[in-house]
Design an enzyme around this catalytic site. Structure first.
Site, PDB file in Angstrom:
ATOM      1  N   ASP A 293     -26.906  -0.950 -27.416  1.00 29.41           N
ATOM      2  CA  ASP A 293     -25.734  -1.752 -27.767  1.00 29.41           C
ATOM      3  C   ASP A 293     -25.445  -2.664 -26.568  1.00 29.41           C
ATOM      4  O   ASP A 293     -26.132  -2.639 -25.544  1.00 29.41           O
ATOM      5  CB  ASP A 293     -24.540  -0.858 -28.150  1.00 29.41           C
ATOM      6  CG  ASP A 293     -23.486  -1.627 -28.959  1.00 29.41           C
ATOM      7  OD1 ASP A 293     -23.531  -2.871 -28.979  1.00 29.41           O
ATOM      8  OD2 ASP A 293     -22.599  -0.981 -29.563  1.00 29.41           O
TER       9      ASP A 293
HETATM   10  C1  BGC Z   1     -20.872  -3.532 -30.934  1.00 28.81           C
HETATM   11  C2  BGC Z   1     -21.995  -3.535 -31.946  1.00 28.81           C
HETATM   12  C3  BGC Z   1     -22.473  -4.945 -32.185  1.00 28.81           C
HETATM   13  C4  BGC Z   1     -22.892  -5.563 -30.858  1.00 28.81           C
HETATM   14  C5  BGC Z   1     -23.441  -6.962 -30.972  1.00 28.81           C
HETATM   15  C6  BGC Z   1     -21.226  -4.334 -29.691  1.00 28.81           C
HETATM   16  O1  BGC Z   1     -20.145  -4.494 -28.839  1.00 28.81           O
HETATM   17  O2  BGC Z   1     -20.567  -2.207 -30.580  1.00 28.81           O
HETATM   18  O3  BGC Z   1     -21.566  -2.947 -33.146  1.00 28.81           O
HETATM   19  O4  BGC Z   1     -23.527  -4.966 -33.090  1.00 28.81           O
HETATM   20  O5  BGC Z   1     -21.757  -5.594 -29.998  1.00 28.81           O
HETATM   21  O6  BGC Z   1     -22.457  -7.881 -31.268  1.00 28.81           O
END
Ligand code: BGC
Length: 742
Positions: A293
């Site tokens: 993530d």
């Molecule tokens: C979130 C994810 C997301 C990613 C990309 C993160 O902060 O937890 O769910 O897909 O950002 O935007």
């Protein structure tokens, strides 16, 4: 390895992968494993891009050619037009093809309720709302259309579905889940994966996209209820409640997975080899890309403090099983990983495994042949047909929680007051991840979509509707004026709930509905005008202090761009509600149970069995018609290890309107070696019935369906007695034989 494709194709694909891999240098490989945000290749600084957005040639050259970055994500702050996306993708692929290997870039985006980072795209209800429809066919269709519109934006990959289980009402991402039940969420998750990827996961088809299951594993139940704070989840519970949604989606062929940002039992998941390699890759057999993530390898030192710096952190994460790092704001990762491999700290076999997985997905997506899809090939983008589908999803989810004296549906001749903070906001209907990350910006909203107020006015005529804002989310505006306007009206439609949010920004210290909204309800209640709550919210804000003031309660969740229309249609009887709660709606701040709690939860301090007393129960939802259940039967009283039992029940529409009903089968294990839940959902079916019509619904249950995770952390079904329940009717049966392990 290669799900759902023929053996012949497997070898062809394998050969292709090996051929490409054999020509790659170490620099090429670590580049492939790198994902950066679009900010890194755009004019301006990360998080502060120049407007209007433009790519930067020097940065493109550095990232995509020099460092051979394999993947780019995100939108740089807000939604773009399809033409702009097409330009971005064309330029990115021009640069990607300049590098020696010519391997195309894999672009990913959070298209989580429709293609929500493309202007004017069809916006579906958020996942919690979709779960409330209890209709996986609608979710599959939402996935199919999202895939189409994402490809229409030249993007082949979405970071969706969320397969975390929403078992904590406080968590700011509850609405991104399919609710609290493992079976319901697994069923919906599978449907969404199939919608995105196609029946046979034919993601080479430019109408489909690759799914990214997230966030593996244990993200949704932090001790504090806050985003990304620590979770303690023992292995047994982890396997029983948190693994199954992912397992089902892996079996459904989902191509990629994103890892949980949090820590579990003191170990950041990004550094946990047991979770990423032993469980995910070896045991569950996941063959696709394991993606971090946002910034999560850096967080291993900056937040979690299990590493001293990049060198340590990257070594930990890659050796634990990470294939691609969402770095995402700089080019540190490939440089450090290169050194780690040269120093012998990360084995070449690990790098090759990661790159094979990345190439597999890129080949499956046909990016080598067709790296960019063209918006002009997608004439149905944002079409009326797609909007209708989003409407269908919303209208089947709206959940009628109370309807005293059948005050609903209202007549279109009635004079009504519409008030409250969520009455006139498209952003409230859509929630987070809508045109911007937090979904609060109004300037990108699609023109012509209707708020709850707008839809009511359109349906019944402006002359029947008085609108007074009353309050903002947590601040009074003109409560007195609202109360005055309520006088003499047939009903006051009070639209309460939340502003959009996601992730840390959505953390709260109090689950109760803000005082300003409580004051608004109380002021209107004093006028004696009947009150109808419309709740537009991503998590169940507590309403125990005012619930008895409502003559009817309509739960709208986050129903998306067509949600205003859906709510208005339910209020005035154009549509018959058929949604059911996919979560338990709590009554008290310190009583946050799930429906499948244990028997001890029921024991109240007065020793009665009243310890669980939610405001509204999981699975609850009313209709404008009535359903009568009869003849609930089981075909035999004994279940054997290799056999099954079949339940059947007759459901009759005993009212005057056509309606849909969700038939829910719950099973209780009466005695087990691990304390059994009071009940578990083991089957459901949504059926449509005309007045007077009867249908027979059947469910087949095998011993595997009754399993729990035992003391040895294995799925186990023990002999003994069970009770099955449908709509309050019960039948008993017994599982005969020895303990079975799965
Ligand atoms: C979130 C994810 C997301 C990613 C990309 C993160 O902060 O937890 O769910 O897909 O950002 O935007």
């Amino acid at each position: 390895f290669y799900n759902n494709i023929t053996a012949q194709k497997q070898t062809k694909l394998e050969k292709q992968i090996e051929k490409i891999l054999s020509k790659m240098t170490l620099e090429d490989k670590v580049g492939e494993m790198t994902q950066v945000t679009i900010d890194v290749i755009s004019k301006g600084k990360p998080y502060h891009l120049e407007e209007p957005h433009q790519l930067d040639d020097a940065k493109l050259e550095e990232a995509l050619v020099k460092y051979r970055v394999g993947s780019v994500l995100n939108c740089g702050g807000h939604a773009y037009s399809r033409d702009h996306w097409y330009g971005i993708m064309t330029t990115i692929h021009k640069y990607a093809s300049k590098k020696k290997t010519g391997i195309p870039v894999l672009y990913g985006i959070d298209a989580i309720h429709g293609t929500n980072y493309t202007l004017d795209a069809t916006l579906f209800p958020q996942q919690i709302t979709q779960a409330a429809s209890w209709n996986p066919a609608l979710t599959r269709e939402a996935g199919r259309i999202t895939a189409y519109e994402t490809r229409a934006s030249s993007i082949p990959w979405t970071f969706s579905p969320v397969l975390d289980i929403g078992r904590d009402a406080r968590w700011p991402r509850l609405w991104e889940t399919f609710g609290e039940d493992v079976y319901l969420a697994s069923t919906m998750g599978e449907a969404l994966v199939k919608g995105y990827e196609g029946d046979n996961n034919q993601v080479h088809d430019p109408n489909h996209i690759a799914a990214c299951m997230k966030h593996f594993l244990g993200y949704s139940v932090t001790l504090t209820g806050k985003d990304r704070s620590p979770a303690w989840i023992p292995e047994r519970q982890l396997r029983e409640y948190f693994v199954p949604t992912f397992q089902k989606a892996i079996e459904a062929g989902a191509h990629t997975i994103m890892i949980c940002s949090g820590e579990m039992n003191g170990i950041p998941v990004h550094a946990d080899k047991k979770i990423l390699t032993d469980l995910l890759k070896d045991e569950l057999g996941f063959k696709g890309i394991v993606l971090t993530d946002w910034e999560d390898i850096k967080y291993l030192y900056s937040r979690h403090r299990v590493a001293e710096g990049d060198y340590d952190a990257i070594k930990m994460a890659v050796n634990a099983g990470i294939d691609m790092s969402m770095v995402p704001t700089d080019l540190s990762f490939p440089k450090v990983l290169l050194k780690l491999v040269k120093d012998g700290e990360v084995p070449m076999s690990r790098i090759d495994d990661a790159v094979r997985r990345i190439l597999w997905v890129k080949l499956k997506l046909n990016l080598f042949e067709k790296p960019v899809t063209n918006p002009k090939d997608y004439p149905k983008f944002a079409s009326a047909e797609h909007a209708q589908s989003a409407y269908n999803g919303a209208v089947e989810a709206i959940t009628l929680l109370e309807n005293k004296n059948n005050i609903l549906p209202l007549s279109k001749n009635d004079q009504v007051l519409v008030t409250g903070p969520t009455a006139n906001s498209m952003n409230c209907l859509n929630g987070g991840w809508t045109n911007t990350w937090q979904g609060t910006e109004t300037k990108y909203n699609t023109k012509g979509k209707l708020t709850v107020l707008g839809a009511i006015e359109k349906l019944v005529g402006k002359d029947k509707v008085t609108y007074v804002e009353g309050t903002k989310f947590d601040e009074a505006v003109d409560i007195k004026a609202a109360a005055n306007a309520a006088k003499g009206k047939k009903a006051a439609i009070v639209c309460i709930g939340e502003n959009p949010y996601t992730e840390l920004v959505g953390n709260i210290g109090d689950l109760a509905l803000p005082q300003a909204q409580v004051d608004l309800v109380n002021a209107i209640a004093e006028t004696g005008t009947p009150i109808i709550f419309v709740m537009v919210e991503g998590r169940p804000r507590l309403v125990n202090k005012i619930a008895d003031k409502a003559n009817a309660v309509v739960m709208g969740y986050l129903p998306g761009n067509e949600g205003g229309r859906a709510i208005a249609d339910v209020l005035f009887g154009e549509a018959n509600p058929s949604g059911k709660l996919p979560i338990t709606y709590p009554r008290e701040p310190h009583s946050l149970h799930t429906y499948d709690h244990k028997g001890t939860d029921r024991v109240h301090s007065d020793f009665s069995g009243n310890g669980v007393n939610p405001q509204w129960e999981f699975g609850h939802g009313l209709s404008y018609t009535t359903f009568k259940y009869s003849n609930f039967k089981i075909n035999k009283k004994e279940l054997t290890a290799s056999g099954n039992v079949e339940f059947s029940v007759e459901v009759t529409n005993s009212g005057k309107r056509e309606g849909k009903e969700v038939v829910q089968l719950y099973i209780t294990d009466l005695v087990a070696s691990i304390t059994p839940a009071v009940k578990r959902l083991r089957g459901f079916d949504k059926i449509s019935l005309k007045p007077g019509e009867t249908k027979t619904v059947t469910f087949t249950i095998t011993p595997r369906d009754l399993a729990f995770v035992g003391m040895d952390n294995k799925w186990t079904t023990e002999p003994g007695k069970f009770t099955a329940t449908i709509a309050g009717e019960t039948v008993d049966f017994e599982f005969k034989g020895k303990v079975v392990k799965f």
